[in-house]
Design an enzyme around this catalytic site. Structure first.
Site, short mmCIF file in Angstrom:
data_model
loop_
_atom_site.label_atom_id
_atom_site.label_comp_id
_atom_site.label_asym_id
_atom_site.label_seq_id
_atom_site.Cartn_x
_atom_site.Cartn_y
_atom_site.Cartn_z
N HIS A 1 26.58 13.99 -8.99
CA HIS A 1 26.18 13.33 -7.74
C HIS A 1 24.77 12.79 -7.84
O HIS A 1 23.90 13.41 -8.46
CB HIS A 1 26.30 14.31 -6.56
CG HIS A 1 27.70 14.45 -6.08
ND1 HIS A 1 28.18 13.78 -4.99
CD2 HIS A 1 28.73 15.16 -6.57
CE1 HIS A 1 29.46 14.06 -4.83
NE2 HIS A 1 29.82 14.91 -5.78
N PRO A 2 24.54 11.65 -7.21
CA PRO A 2 23.18 11.06 -7.24
C PRO A 2 22.28 11.74 -6.22
O PRO A 2 22.75 12.34 -5.26
CB PRO A 2 23.43 9.61 -6.83
CG PRO A 2 24.61 9.70 -5.90
CD PRO A 2 25.48 10.80 -6.49
N SER B 1 29.35 6.01 -3.19
CA SER B 1 28.04 6.58 -2.85
C SER B 1 27.16 5.57 -2.12
O SER B 1 26.46 5.92 -1.18
CB SER B 1 27.33 7.09 -4.11
OG SER B 1 27.97 8.25 -4.60
N GLN C 1 25.76 6.40 1.57
CA GLN C 1 24.32 6.50 1.84
C GLN C 1 23.88 5.42 2.83
O GLN C 1 23.07 5.68 3.73
CB GLN C 1 23.52 6.45 0.54
CG GLN C 1 23.70 7.71 -0.29
CD GLN C 1 22.65 7.89 -1.37
OE1 GLN C 1 21.52 7.41 -1.25
NE2 GLN C 1 23.00 8.61 -2.42
#
Length: 165
Positions: free
Chosen positions: A63-64, A80, A84
């Site tokens: 995961h970032p 993602s 975000q």
């Protein structure tokens, strides 16, 4: 393409950069037709929970960071990026971005994986509050919390790909 390859192509990214979950689910015959978000999620969660601790840690590490360097560089997965942006993390002030950067570094240093939260329905203030609360957790508490969040993210992603019933 084979049915297996098609399945992995479609669902391999549900658990961030971890297609082994979809591969094992398919190979174990856990995919009941018709595919539903709830059914595929149950199968994937079963695979994830049976994976070794190192494999689960790998999923967490895939995961970032929230509002991190990958977001700035435009290198997030499409899922993602949308998640975000939906929480406003693509529109932080310089001060907010600095706070996220500081928390990301402290969190990763303490736990060995990035802060993970299912951001759908949350805003940047909700996320910062959770960040600041969870950073005081023990490593075991946070591993369990992060794993539960990964499972929630997977469900939300599946719900966007499949019907509920």
């Amino acid at each position: 393409m084979t049915a297996r390859a098609d399945f992995i192509e479609k669902f391999g990214g549900v658990f961030e950069h971890s297609p082994f979950i979809a591969e094992r689910g398919y190979d174990a015959g856990l995919m009941l037709v018709p595919l539903t978000a709830k059914g595929v999620h149950a199968a994937f969660v079963s695979i994830f929970r049976k994976a070794s601790r190192e494999e689960r840690l790998g999923v967490l590490r895939a995961h970032p960071d929230l509002a991190g360097r990958l977001a700035i560089a435009g290198a997030l997965t499409e899922d993602s990026k949308k998640e975000q942006a939906g929480a406003g993390l693509d529109r932080l002030s310089p001060q907010e971005h600095a706070r996220f950067t500081e928390l990301n570094a402290a969190y990763t240093e303490k736990f060995g994986f990035p802060f993970i939260i299912a951001v759908k329905g949350l805003n940047k203030d909700d996320i910062l509050a959770a960040f600041e609360q969870r950073i005081d957790n023990s490593v075991e508490e946070e591993f369990a919390t992060a794993a539960a969040q990964v499972e929630r993210i997977a469900l939300l992603r599946l719900q966007s790909l499949l019907p509920e019933t």
